[in-house]
Write an enzyme that holds these catalytic residues in place. Structure first.
Site, mmCIF file in Angstrom:
data_model
loop_
_atom_site.group_PDB
_atom_site.id
_atom_site.type_symbol
_atom_site.label_atom_id
_atom_site.label_comp_id
_atom_site.label_asym_id
_atom_site.label_seq_id
_atom_site.Cartn_x
_atom_site.Cartn_y
_atom_site.Cartn_z
ATOM 1 N N GLU A 101 87.712 2.873 38.124
ATOM 2 C CA GLU A 101 86.970 1.784 37.483
ATOM 3 C C GLU A 101 85.997 1.118 38.453
ATOM 4 O O GLU A 101 84.912 0.677 38.052
ATOM 5 C CB GLU A 101 87.951 0.757 36.913
ATOM 6 N N GLU B 47 96.577 5.045 33.429
ATOM 7 C CA GLU B 47 97.272 3.776 33.184
ATOM 8 C C GLU B 47 98.291 3.818 32.040
ATOM 9 O O GLU B 47 99.391 3.241 32.180
ATOM 10 C CB GLU B 47 96.253 2.654 32.939
#
Length: 297
Positions: free
Chosen positions: A111, A131
């Protein structure tokens, strides 16, 4: 200004800041301390706008967020957006940012790379967002940045199906600008930034601002262009361009004129030689055959 960091290596140059994520004991995992220090870097670049080159130490970009810290975070910390606020700040830096990625860029590491304007990869780069396997989601930008970068289908393959993108796949998806041979990543990254520095710094800043302003067009484009049109940098650059083009045009025309002159001179010489031969023939008979000259009488 000299600043010491615990989780970063920072090299300061006149036109750029080179920041290396440095937590070798944890594959450069993004900790709260690293977040704080990256905020300090952003503050410097907001105060003194320069290009940013972001990379990782030891053949790894960032193996994710620090899981031990994430385990201890609750709903209040999630609402604070500890990672997402930083990555959004990186995205909004005044000058272009480049992530040079080798090895793993997973979870929060991915990210952070997505938040940069551009990414360049070494052959061992791998991007992924695992995640959901840890019972959470990629909440620091991947759920909305990744579809913008690679399209909804590929983004869902990564976010939902756990697909990782190796370097060739990242290039094919448009996530990275290039994949360079092993050992050449930083050299190629600096060459890319060098190319940017040849452009107008103000034009780069305003171009980035306009590109990142969805819904504000065409007014944002017109206002930014108005600022650039009034600047001396634009006048100087365009004047140099026109002068160079005029010089090249003059050089080309001179070359063509010279070629025509040479051709005309050659034609004149040929005509003169023909006239001389005709005159000799008329006064002294036919020209001798070379074979006759060599034959015995």
């Amino acid at each position: 200004m000299s600043t010491s960091y615990d989780t970063l290596l920072v090299e300061e140059r006149a036109d750029r800041l080179v920041v290396t994520l440095h937590r070798p004991e944890a594959r450069n995992a993004i900790s709260g301390r690293m977040i704080s220090e990256l905020h300090q870097v952003c503050e410097r670049l907001e105060r003194d706008p320069r290009l940013l080159l972001l990379t990782g130490h030891g053949g790894v970009f960032a193996g994710g967020a620090d899981i031990a810290e994430l385990l201890e975070r609750g709903g209040d910390e999630a609402l604070q957006g500890i990672n997402s606020r930083l990555f959004d700040r990186v995205r909004r830096l005044p000058m272009p940012t480049l992530a040079a990625v080798e090895g793993w860029a997973l979870g929060g590491g991915a990210e952070l790379a997505y938040a940069c304007d551009l990414r360049i990869a070494g052959p061992g780069a791998v991007f992924g967002n695992p995640e959901p396997g840890l019972g959470i989601l990629a909440a620091a930008g991947a759920c909305w940045r990744l579809p913008e970068l690679v399209g909804e289908s590929v983004a869902k393959q990564i976010l939902l199906a756990g697909r990782t993108l190796d370097a060739p796949a990242a290039l094919a998806a448009g996530l990275v600008i290039d994949v360079v041979p092993a050992g050449e990543l930083l050299t190629a990254a600096h060459a890319l930034l060098d190319r940017m520095t040849r452009s107008s710094a103000t034009a780069l800043r305003l171009t980035k601002l306009v590109v990142d302003s969805p819904g504000a067009h065409p007014l944002a484009d017109d206002l930014a262009q108005a600022v650039l049109f009034e600047g001396q940098d634009k006048k100087d650059r365009m004047t140099r361009f026109l002068q160079k083009r005029a010089s090249e045009s003059t050089s080309t025309n001179t070359s063509k004129t010279g070629s025509k002159t040479d051709s005309k001179d050659a034609s004149t010489d040929a005509s003169t030689d023909a006239s001389k031969n005709a005159s000799k023939t008329a006064s002294g008979g036919a020209a001798k055959n070379p074979e006759q000259e060599r034959s015995p009488v």
